[in-house]
Design a protein around this motif. Sequence first.
Motif, PDB file in Angstrom:
ATOM      1  N   ASP A  71       0.817  -1.214   0.000  1.00 26.68           N
ATOM      2  CA  ASP A  71       0.000   0.000   0.000  1.00 26.68           C
ATOM      3  C   ASP A  71       0.851   1.265   0.000  1.00 26.68           C
ATOM      4  OD1 ASP A  71      -1.688   2.193   1.604  1.00 26.68           O
ATOM      5  OD2 ASP A  71      -3.040   0.845   0.536  1.00 26.68           O
ATOM      6  N   ASP A  96       2.394  11.520   6.514  1.00 30.62           N
ATOM      7  CA  ASP A  96       1.180  12.299   6.807  1.00 30.62           C
ATOM      8  C   ASP A  96       0.104  11.424   7.458  1.00 30.62           C
ATOM      9  OD1 ASP A  96      -0.046  10.823   4.701  1.00 30.62           O
ATOM     10  OD2 ASP A  96       0.568  12.339   3.237  1.00 30.62           O
ATOM     11  N   ALA A  97      -0.965  12.074   7.879  1.00 29.30           N
ATOM     12  CA  ALA A  97      -2.066  11.377   8.562  1.00 29.30           C
ATOM     13  C   ALA A  97      -2.749  10.363   7.647  1.00 29.30           C
ATOM     14  CB  ALA A  97      -3.078  12.379   9.095  1.00 29.30           C
ATOM     15  N   GLN A  98      -2.792  10.654   6.359  1.00 24.91           N
ATOM     16  CA  GLN A  98      -3.397   9.704   5.423  1.00 24.91           C
ATOM     17  C   GLN A  98      -2.620   8.389   5.416  1.00 24.91           C
ATOM     18  OE1 GLN A  98      -3.508  10.895   1.316  1.00 24.91           O
ATOM     19  NE2 GLN A  98      -4.904   9.243   0.762  1.00 24.91           N
ATOM     20  N   ALA A  99      -1.306   8.464   5.495  1.00 23.50           N
ATOM     21  CA  ALA A  99      -0.487   7.248   5.550  1.00 23.50           C
ATOM     22  C   ALA A  99      -0.794   6.447   6.812  1.00 23.50           C
ATOM     23  CB  ALA A  99       0.992   7.600   5.479  1.00 23.50           C
ATOM     24  N   ARG A 101      -3.692   6.267   8.328  1.00 18.36           N
ATOM     25  CA  ARG A 101      -4.969   5.587   8.079  1.00 18.36           C
ATOM     26  C   ARG A 101      -4.789   4.402   7.139  1.00 18.36           C
ATOM     27  NH1 ARG A 101      -6.475  10.966   8.313  1.00 18.36           N
ATOM     28  NH2 ARG A 101      -6.428  11.210   6.032  1.00 18.36           N
ATOM     29  N   ARG A 102      -3.926   4.554   6.149  1.00 16.33           N
ATOM     30  CA  ARG A 102      -3.681   3.464   5.200  1.00 16.33           C
ATOM     31  C   ARG A 102      -2.979   2.292   5.878  1.00 16.33           C
ATOM     32  NH1 ARG A 102      -1.072   6.438   0.212  1.00 16.33           N
ATOM     33  NH2 ARG A 102      -0.765   4.298  -0.505  1.00 16.33           N
TER      34      ARG A 102
END
Length: 123
Positions: A71, A96-99, A101-102
């Motif tokens: 991912d 970052d925060a998106q990472a 969540r991933r």
Amino acid sequence: MWGALVPRWCGWLTGDVADQRVQRRGYVRTHEQAERAAAMARSVTGVVAVERGIRTDEDLAHDVREAISRDLGASAANLDVRSEFGRVDIVGRVRDAQALRRIDAAARQVPGVLVMHNLATVA
């Protein structure tokens, strides 16, 4: 039946017997311990085959690392994944925060993850 044969080093193991074949499931820390558990089952009189369904901490940590790497790609190199009997701890830094969540989503999809602690931080 298996309780007397399961040593203290095991996390948890279960077994089913059908037609003189044993299916072992559960968690142990290392591949060596998984093989020892299979050898114990094979030593029981009348057992003709042992199917190993035992997961190790090493297997689970590897599978989670692989899922995260698929991912996140190279960004996963800054992460350390540890496993203990189905509990997975992930530490390190991400961009970052998106990472973050991933990582959560990828790790939770791996079969055998019972509890996941994402302790990674944003760099």
